[in-house]
Design a protein around this motif. Structure first.
Motif, short mmCIF file in Angstrom:
data_model
loop_
_atom_site.label_atom_id
_atom_site.label_comp_id
_atom_site.label_asym_id
_atom_site.label_seq_id
_atom_site.Cartn_x
_atom_site.Cartn_y
_atom_site.Cartn_z
N THR A 59 -1.80 -4.84 -1.42
CA THR A 59 -0.72 -3.89 -1.20
C THR A 59 0.60 -4.60 -0.91
O THR A 59 1.66 -4.19 -1.39
N ARG B 274 3.95 -4.34 -3.06
CA ARG B 274 5.17 -3.92 -2.37
C ARG B 274 6.31 -4.89 -2.66
O ARG B 274 7.45 -4.49 -2.90
N LEU C 86 1.95 -4.49 6.82
CA LEU C 86 0.86 -5.00 5.98
C LEU C 86 0.47 -6.41 6.40
O LEU C 86 -0.72 -6.76 6.41
#
Length: 324
Positions: free
Chosen positions: A279, A283, A309
């Motif tokens: 992720t 991103r 994250l």
């Protein structure tokens, strides 16, 4: 023969004493100038860039030794050593590029290019920082000292030669990140997994390429401010980004699977850490496509989702190392 009359200080009305206003003004101006130089020296050291040196903790953290004070303080000392030498290389890089930086819309504001810090002072401070960092490295471990010397050598070659050669400049900058990770391993004598090194290498290439990609889009027709940008195209850099981000994810997955096997844990923390890693990579790709990323350290320090994250990854991976 004429006689020069001694100039008298202005007197304060009603006291007969010399006025101190003039002296006070000069002292204030002098103090302000010193403060300006000190602030310039600190800015030139680029403390925001020290975030890159956190990679020193990667190998000992993954090796599960940072809960031991002996290894923790050695890692902290290695971090300080890299902060010193990295700041020293920034000084010498800006000394070398002072004329070019003065023609750059943003780099012209750097203390040396702007004339806040003189070249002579910058040489002294830069040399002291390099000497201090290298000395600290050898004091901790001769292996760490050699890694730091290698880092300084590569960054010096980059500043003088390699940054003018397309593709080689990407590899040279990426190697600096890899050397930081290696430094953390050698200072604490932690075994490095092949997958760990590959993940670090491709991840570094991804970040560096993203920086070039963002710079190329940001500068537009002013690519002459960085010579290699004239050789790159957005299409080529997109290909390198795709290859490097894909390789980073694949090698990280292999590292996570290896970690599970080596630890013999019954909990899938290593495998679960793949999710925040994936992720975060996606991103960052989105941020690049939105026209940001020319200053990666600012992205990491400002984007709350990337920070969340990153924290999630640290927690999950840490559970795998220290609990699972």
């Amino acid at each position: 023969m004429g006689v020069w009359r001694q100039r008298r200080r202005p007197r304060v009305a009603g006291t007969g004493r010399p006025s101190l206003a003039g002296e006070g003004h000069h002292r204030a101006a002098g103090t302000s100038g010193v403060r300006r130089v000190i602030k310039g020296l600190l800015r030139e050291a680029r403390p925001k860039q020290w975030a890159k040196n956190v990679l020193v903790f990667a190998a000992p953290g993954a090796g599960g030794v940072l809960n031991d004070w002996h290894f923790l303080w050695r890692s902290l000392a290695a971090f300080v050593a890299f902060c010193l030498v990295s700041s020293g290389t920034y000084y010498w890089n800006d000394i070398h590029d002072v004329e070019a930086d003065r023609n750059h819309p943003k780099k012209s504001k750097r203390p040396i290019a702007a004339g806040i810090v003189s070249v002579g002072v910058a040489k002294v401070v830069g040399t002291a920082l390099l000497g201090g960092g290298i000395g600290l490295g050898f004091a901790l471990s001769w292996k760490l000292g050699l890694v730091i010397v290698g880092y300084v050598t590569i960054t010096t070659l980059y500043s003088t030669v390699l940054k003018h050669v397309a593709v080689i400049d990407l590899v040279a900058v990426a190697s600096g990140f890899v050397l930081r990770a290696i430094a953390g391993a050698v200072v604490d004598d932690v075994r490095m997994s092949t997958w760990f090194l590959l993940t670090t290498s491709f991840g570094s290439l991804f970040i560096v390429t993203g920086k070039r990609y963002a710079e190329l889009r940001e500068m537009g027709d002013q690519v002459n401010t960085r010579s290699t940008l004239e050789d790159y195209t957005t299409g080529f850099l997109r290909i390198v980004l795709s290859v490097s981000v894909g390789a980073t994810l694949v090698t990280y997955c292999m590292w996570a699977f290896e970690g599970r096997e080596v630890s013999g844990s019954s909990w899938p923390f290593y495998e679960l850490s793949i999710l925040p890693m994936l992720t975060a990579l996606l991103r960052y790709v989105l941020i690049l496509e939105q026209g940001h990323g020319a200053a990666p350290e600012e992205i990491f320090l400002s984007d709350r989702w990337l920070q969340a994250l990153g924290l999630a990854w640290i927690v999950v991976f840490g559970l795998g190392v220290y609990v699972g």
